[in-house]
Write a protein that holds these residues in place. Structure first.
Motif, PDB file in Angstrom:
ATOM      1  N   HIS A  38      32.647  22.757  49.011  1.00 43.90           N
ATOM      2  CA  HIS A  38      33.960  22.368  49.521  1.00 43.90           C
ATOM      3  C   HIS A  38      35.017  22.448  48.414  1.00 43.90           C
ATOM      4  O   HIS A  38      36.137  22.927  48.650  1.00 43.90           O
ATOM      5  N   GLN A  39      34.649  21.993  47.227  1.00 47.22           N
ATOM      6  CA  GLN A  39      35.589  22.073  46.098  1.00 47.22           C
ATOM      7  C   GLN A  39      35.959  23.517  45.807  1.00 47.22           C
ATOM      8  O   GLN A  39      37.119  23.824  45.539  1.00 47.22           O
ATOM      9  N   GLN A  40      34.987  24.405  45.852  1.00 45.99           N
ATOM     10  CA  GLN A  40      35.256  25.818  45.591  1.00 45.99           C
ATOM     11  C   GLN A  40      36.216  26.372  46.654  1.00 45.99           C
ATOM     12  O   GLN A  40      37.122  27.143  46.338  1.00 45.99           O
ATOM     13  N   THR A  41      36.056  25.954  47.891  1.00 48.09           N
ATOM     14  CA  THR A  41      36.952  26.371  48.968  1.00 48.09           C
ATOM     15  C   THR A  41      38.368  25.850  48.718  1.00 48.09           C
ATOM     16  O   THR A  41      39.350  26.567  48.962  1.00 48.09           O
ATOM     17  N   VAL A  42      38.480  24.623  48.221  1.00 51.71           N
ATOM     18  CA  VAL A  42      39.793  24.062  47.905  1.00 51.71           C
ATOM     19  C   VAL A  42      40.485  24.907  46.839  1.00 51.71           C
ATOM     20  O   VAL A  42      41.681  25.207  46.951  1.00 51.71           O
ATOM     21  N   VAL A  43      39.752  25.314  45.822  1.00 58.06           N
ATOM     22  CA  VAL A  43      40.338  26.146  44.758  1.00 58.06           C
ATOM     23  C   VAL A  43      40.791  27.493  45.320  1.00 58.06           C
ATOM     24  O   VAL A  43      41.892  27.967  45.011  1.00 58.06           O
ATOM     25  N   GLU A  44      39.968  28.095  46.177  1.00 63.47           N
ATOM     26  CA  GLU A  44      40.352  29.367  46.786  1.00 63.47           C
ATOM     27  C   GLU A  44      41.591  29.199  47.658  1.00 63.47           C
ATOM     28  O   GLU A  44      42.467  30.072  47.666  1.00 63.47           O
ATOM     29  N   ASN A  45      41.685  28.087  48.383  1.00 62.21           N
ATOM     30  CA  ASN A  45      42.863  27.824  49.208  1.00 62.21           C
ATOM     31  C   ASN A  45      44.108  27.626  48.354  1.00 62.21           C
ATOM     32  O   ASN A  45      45.204  28.048  48.738  1.00 62.21           O
ATOM     33  N   MET A  46      43.940  26.978  47.202  1.00 61.58           N
ATOM     34  CA  MET A  46      45.090  26.789  46.295  1.00 61.58           C
ATOM     35  C   MET A  46      45.589  28.152  45.798  1.00 61.58           C
ATOM     36  O   MET A  46      46.803  28.362  45.690  1.00 61.58           O
ATOM     37  N   ASN A  47      44.673  29.054  45.493  1.00 60.97           N
ATOM     38  CA  ASN A  47      45.077  30.391  45.053  1.00 60.97           C
ATOM     39  C   ASN A  47      45.805  31.132  46.171  1.00 60.97           C
ATOM     40  O   ASN A  47      46.786  31.840  45.920  1.00 60.97           O
ATOM     41  N   THR A  48      45.339  30.961  47.400  1.00 64.67           N
ATOM     42  CA  THR A  48      46.009  31.585  48.546  1.00 64.67           C
ATOM     43  C   THR A  48      47.409  31.008  48.724  1.00 64.67           C
ATOM     44  O   THR A  48      48.370  31.742  48.982  1.00 64.67           O
ATOM     45  N   ARG A  49      47.533  29.706  48.570  1.00 58.47           N
ATOM     46  CA  ARG A  49      48.847  29.068  48.689  1.00 58.47           C
ATOM     47  C   ARG A  49      49.782  29.538  47.587  1.00 58.47           C
ATOM     48  O   ARG A  49      50.985  29.709  47.812  1.00 58.47           O
ATOM     49  N   ALA A  50      49.249  29.731  46.396  1.00 61.26           N
ATOM     50  CA  ALA A  50      50.078  30.246  45.297  1.00 61.26           C
ATOM     51  C   ALA A  50      50.568  31.654  45.635  1.00 61.26           C
ATOM     52  O   ALA A  50      51.726  31.994  45.357  1.00 61.26           O
ATOM     53  N   GLY A  51      49.714  32.461  46.246  1.00 59.23           N
ATOM     54  CA  GLY A  51      50.129  33.797  46.681  1.00 59.23           C
ATOM     55  C   GLY A  51      51.213  33.731  47.734  1.00 59.23           C
ATOM     56  O   GLY A  51      52.185  34.509  47.708  1.00 59.23           O
ATOM     57  N   SER A  52      51.086  32.810  48.668  1.00 59.26           N
ATOM     58  CA  SER A  52      52.122  32.622  49.691  1.00 59.26           C
ATOM     59  C   SER A  52      53.423  32.150  49.060  1.00 59.26           C
ATOM     60  O   SER A  52      54.511  32.544  49.498  1.00 59.26           O
ATOM     61  N   LEU A  53      53.312  31.321  48.037  1.00 63.82           N
ATOM     62  CA  LEU A  53      54.500  30.850  47.330  1.00 63.82           C
ATOM     63  C   LEU A  53      55.208  32.008  46.627  1.00 63.82           C
ATOM     64  O   LEU A  53      56.447  32.058  46.611  1.00 63.82           O
ATOM     65  N   ILE A  54      54.441  32.933  46.082  1.00 68.05           N
ATOM     66  CA  ILE A  54      55.045  34.117  45.455  1.00 68.05           C
ATOM     67  C   ILE A  54      55.871  34.885  46.486  1.00 68.05           C
ATOM     68  O   ILE A  54      57.014  35.266  46.237  1.00 68.05           O
ATOM     69  N   PHE A  55      55.275  35.106  47.657  1.00 67.93           N
ATOM     70  CA  PHE A  55      55.988  35.832  48.709  1.00 67.93           C
ATOM     71  C   PHE A  55      57.245  35.091  49.138  1.00 67.93           C
ATOM     72  O   PHE A  55      58.329  35.678  49.252  1.00 67.93           O
ATOM     73  N   ALA A  56      57.128  33.803  49.408  1.00 64.01           N
ATOM     74  CA  ALA A  56      58.279  33.018  49.872  1.00 64.01           C
ATOM     75  C   ALA A  56      59.391  33.004  48.829  1.00 64.01           C
ATOM     76  O   ALA A  56      60.578  33.123  49.169  1.00 64.01           O
ATOM     77  N   THR A  57      59.010  32.871  47.570  1.00 64.59           N
ATOM     78  CA  THR A  57      60.002  32.852  46.491  1.00 64.59           C
ATOM     79  C   THR A  57      60.702  34.196  46.385  1.00 64.59           C
ATOM     80  O   THR A  57      61.937  34.261  46.259  1.00 64.59           O
ATOM     81  N   VAL A  92      52.198  31.113  37.447  1.00 63.07           N
ATOM     82  CA  VAL A  92      51.330  31.653  36.400  1.00 63.07           C
ATOM     83  C   VAL A  92      50.298  30.615  35.982  1.00 63.07           C
ATOM     84  O   VAL A  92      49.108  30.926  35.825  1.00 63.07           O
ATOM     85  N   PHE A  93      50.720  29.372  35.816  1.00 63.04           N
ATOM     86  CA  PHE A  93      49.789  28.298  35.471  1.00 63.04           C
ATOM     87  C   PHE A  93      48.687  28.167  36.520  1.00 63.04           C
ATOM     88  O   PHE A  93      47.521  27.992  36.183  1.00 63.04           O
ATOM     89  N   MET A  94      49.061  28.254  37.804  1.00 65.75           N
ATOM     90  CA  MET A  94      48.069  28.085  38.871  1.00 65.75           C
ATOM     91  C   MET A  94      47.097  29.250  38.955  1.00 65.75           C
ATOM     92  O   MET A  94      45.917  29.057  39.261  1.00 65.75           O
ATOM     93  N   LEU A  95      47.556  30.451  38.686  1.00 61.16           N
ATOM     94  CA  LEU A  95      46.712  31.632  38.895  1.00 61.16           C
ATOM     95  C   LEU A  95      46.028  32.150  37.631  1.00 61.16           C
ATOM     96  O   LEU A  95      45.149  33.000  37.716  1.00 61.16           O
ATOM     97  N   TRP A  96      46.434  31.658  36.461  1.00 59.37           N
ATOM     98  CA  TRP A  96      45.836  32.135  35.212  1.00 59.37           C
ATOM     99  C   TRP A  96      44.345  31.785  35.190  1.00 59.37           C
ATOM    100  O   TRP A  96      43.978  30.646  35.430  1.00 59.37           O
ATOM    101  N   PRO A  97      43.492  32.739  34.900  1.00 63.24           N
ATOM    102  CA  PRO A  97      42.037  32.505  35.029  1.00 63.24           C
ATOM    103  C   PRO A  97      41.389  31.830  33.817  1.00 63.24           C
ATOM    104  O   PRO A  97      40.346  32.252  33.357  1.00 63.24           O
ATOM    105  N   TYR A  98      41.982  30.795  33.295  1.00 63.03           N
ATOM    106  CA  TYR A  98      41.388  30.120  32.137  1.00 63.03           C
ATOM    107  C   TYR A  98      40.683  28.831  32.517  1.00 63.03           C
ATOM    108  O   TYR A  98      40.055  28.192  31.687  1.00 63.03           O
ATOM    109  N   HIS A  99      40.786  28.428  33.747  1.00 66.23           N
ATOM    110  CA  HIS A  99      40.196  27.160  34.167  1.00 66.23           C
ATOM    111  C   HIS A  99      38.675  27.238  34.118  1.00 66.23           C
ATOM    112  O   HIS A  99      38.077  28.221  34.525  1.00 66.23           O
TER     113      HIS A  99
END
Length: 173
Positions: A38-57, A92-99
C-alpha cells in the motif's frame, strides 16, 4: 545412561522444527506485506499527482501568462513568475530519484540469515523477524512520504496563488 539419537531421529526433529508454522505469524506477515505494498502504491500515486501538477501548471501559465505579459511586466507578473519557479522546485523535489525507499528485501541477505546460516530458521521465526523489519521499513518510508505530501500540498497552494497573481496582472490591479 544418555540416550543417543540416530540420524533418522535427528532428521525428524529438524523436520518437525522446520514444520513449526504458526498461522497467526503468517497472517501478520501477510498484513505487513500488504501494508508495504500500500505504501508503494501511495508513492506511485504521489508521482502521478506530481505529473498532473506539471500539466496544470504549464497549462495555466501558458494560458494566463501570455495574456498578462502582453501588458508588460508588473508586480503581479513577477509574483506569478516567482511562484512558477517555486512550483518547479517543489516538483523537482518530489520527482528526484534520491529517496531511499525500502519496499523489498535483499535475497542474498535473506539467504545468509535464514538458509545458509549456522541455525536453520522456522517459517514462524522468519515471518516474525520479517514482519518486524517491514514495520521498521514502513516507518522510514513514511517519513519520506510525509515530506513529499507536504511538498505536493505547498505546490498546489503555489499553483492557486500563481493563477490568482496572473489574473490580477491581467486585470491590471
Amino acid at each position: 545412561m544418555a540416550k543417543r539419537s540416530s540420524a533418522g531421529e535427528t532428521d525428524r526433529t529438524v523436520a518437525s522444527d522446520l514444520a513449526d508454522d504458526d498461522p497467526r505469524l503468517a497472517f501478520i506477515y501477510q498484513e505487513a506485506v500488504r501494508g508495504l505494498t500500500h505504501q508503494q502504491t501511495v508513492v506511485e500515486n504521489m508521482n502521478t499527482r506530481a505529473g498532473s501538477l506539471i500539466f496544470a501548471t504549464a497549462f495555466a501559465n501558458s494560458l494566463l501568462g501570455g495574456a498578462a505579459l502582453s501588458n508588460g511586466l508588473g508586480l503581479w507578473d513577477w509574483t506569478a513568475v516567482a511562484l512558477l519557479f517555486g512550483i518547479g522546485g517543489l516538483i523537482v523535489f518530489m520527482l528526484w530519484p534520491y529517496h531511499q525507499y525500502a519496499f523489498r528485501f535483499d535475497p542474498e541477505e535473506l539467504l545468509n540469515q535464514y538458509v545458509d546460516g549456522d541455525r536453520l530458521a522456522t517459517m514462524s521465526a522468519m515471518h516474525r523477524a520479517l514482519a518486524l523489519r517491514i514495520k521498521a521499513d514502513m516507518a522510514g518510508n513514511w517519513r519520506i512520504i510525509q515530506r513529499l505530501r507536504m511538498a505536493l500540498q505547498i505546490a498546489l497552494l503555489f499553483l492557486l496563488l500563481d493563477i490568482l497573481a496572473w489574473l490580477l496582472a491581467i486585470a491590471g490591479v
